[in-house]
Design a protein around this motif. Structure first.
Motif, PDB file in Angstrom:
ATOM      1  N   GLN A  10       0.860  -1.328   0.158  1.00 31.61           N
ATOM      2  CA  GLN A  10       0.082  -0.055   0.152  1.00 31.61           C
ATOM      3  C   GLN A  10       0.891   1.162   0.023  1.00 31.61           C
ATOM      4  N   GLN A  14       0.030   5.341   0.927  1.00 38.12           N
ATOM      5  CA  GLN A  14      -0.056   5.413   2.258  1.00 38.12           C
ATOM      6  C   GLN A  14       1.062   6.246   2.823  1.00 38.12           C
ATOM      7  N   ASP A 141      -7.292  -1.411  -6.339  1.00 37.70           N
ATOM      8  CA  ASP A 141      -6.535  -1.135  -4.979  1.00 37.70           C
ATOM      9  C   ASP A 141      -7.030   0.062  -4.075  1.00 37.70           C
ATOM     10  N   GLU A 142      -7.124   1.093  -4.549  1.00 36.34           N
ATOM     11  CA  GLU A 142      -7.523   2.269  -3.960  1.00 36.34           C
ATOM     12  C   GLU A 142      -9.026   2.027  -3.096  1.00 36.34           C
ATOM     13  N   TYR A 145      -8.264  -0.114  -0.257  1.00 34.42           N
ATOM     14  CA  TYR A 145      -7.351   0.654   0.799  1.00 34.42           C
ATOM     15  C   TYR A 145      -8.294   1.550   1.423  1.00 34.42           C
ATOM     16  N   ARG A 149      -9.282   0.920   5.465  1.00 29.40           N
ATOM     17  CA  ARG A 149      -9.232   1.811   6.818  1.00 29.40           C
ATOM     18  C   ARG A 149     -10.517   1.964   7.454  1.00 29.40           C
ATOM     19  N   ALA A 171      -6.652   8.489   4.484  1.00 28.94           N
ATOM     20  CA  ALA A 171      -6.772   7.813   3.395  1.00 28.94           C
ATOM     21  C   ALA A 171      -7.656   8.697   2.433  1.00 28.94           C
TER      22      ALA A 171
END
Length: 248
Positions: A10, A14, A141-142, A145, A149, A171
């Motif tokens: 990440q 990140q 992926d985003e 992510y 979170r 995030a």
């Protein structure tokens, strides 16, 4: 919580709002400051492994010698520890101190009108960030992510909650695609961080905040710009009201 290997995948985004290039002549001091900000804001919590030395030095645009000096100083201060071996690295040992409401009330009085300025600045930046994140076409992926979170925050213990709350908000900032905006939000959050951490953990407030966080994430993932703005504004105004109530 993420494993160390999952966190490594990440790192393209990140911490990007904080681990930006050092630009002053005080490379050592600013490197220490950046790492401490990442820890205090919850980008890396207790027990988490920091990025590898080579990667972190490249992100900060400092020499590996300067980075090692900064990490040694943070280790002496009890904020991190270095471990050897296959699964070694630099790990966070810092824990948030218990709030001292008397001291923080004095800090609020010293801030004067600066507190309202900071709250207004945060409101404008973070509502804009939610709008922009909702406007973008996020990658798989985003999306994962942001969902991760949110899940971390919803499953947080009372001890973890404040840092994971920061991680969730950062995030969203990182998913805007704007490095400048994400940096502004990180700086804004740091300006208010000690005060936000002093708000007592009220069960009803945590439940309400959880609903607001989920609404924010779902609106962003659905690409609903208006709902993302509205839910973020509602959440930040509620937090500001609690802050004024307890520390005013």
């Amino acid at each position: 919580m993420d494993t160390a290997d999952e966190r490594d995948t990440q790192m393209d985004w990140q911490g990007g709002a904080i681990f930006r290039p050092v630009r002053t002549g005080n490379a050592f001091e600013e490197t220490v400051e950046r790492i401490l900000e990442a820890i205090k804001l919850g980008v890396f919590g207790y027990g988490d492994r920091l990025p590898a030395e080579r990667e972190l030095a490249a992100r900060l645009h400092v020499s590996r010698e300067t980075l090692r000096d900064a990490i040694r100083s943070l280790q002496q201060a009890g904020c991190v520890e270095s471990r050897r071996g296959r699964y070694g690295g630099t790990f966070v040992t810092y824990r948030l101190p218990p709030p001292d409401l008397g001291e923080l009330r004095r800090a609020v009085q010293d801030m004067g009108t600066e507190l309202e300025d900071a709250l207004t600045y945060r409101l404008v930046l973070e509502t804009g960030a939610s709008e922009q994140a909702a406007r973008r076409t996020l990658t798989a992926d985003e999306r994962a992510y942001l969902t991760g979170r949110l899940t971390d925050l919803e499953e947080a213990t009372a001890e973890e909650y404040r840092q994971l709350d920061s991680r969730f908000h950062l995030a969203i900032a990182e998913l805007t695609g704007s490095h400048t905006l994400a940096t502004g939000i990180a700086e804004s959050r740091m300006r208010l961080n000690d005060l936000l951490n002093a708000i007592p953990m009220l069960e009803r407030n945590i439940m309400h905040a959880s609903e607001q966080h989920r609404a924010m994430a779902e609106a962003i993932l659905a690409g609903d710009i208006e709902a993302a703005r509205r839910s973020t504004e509602e959440h930040l105004e509620a937090t500001a009201a609690l802050l004024r109530g307890f520390l005013g």
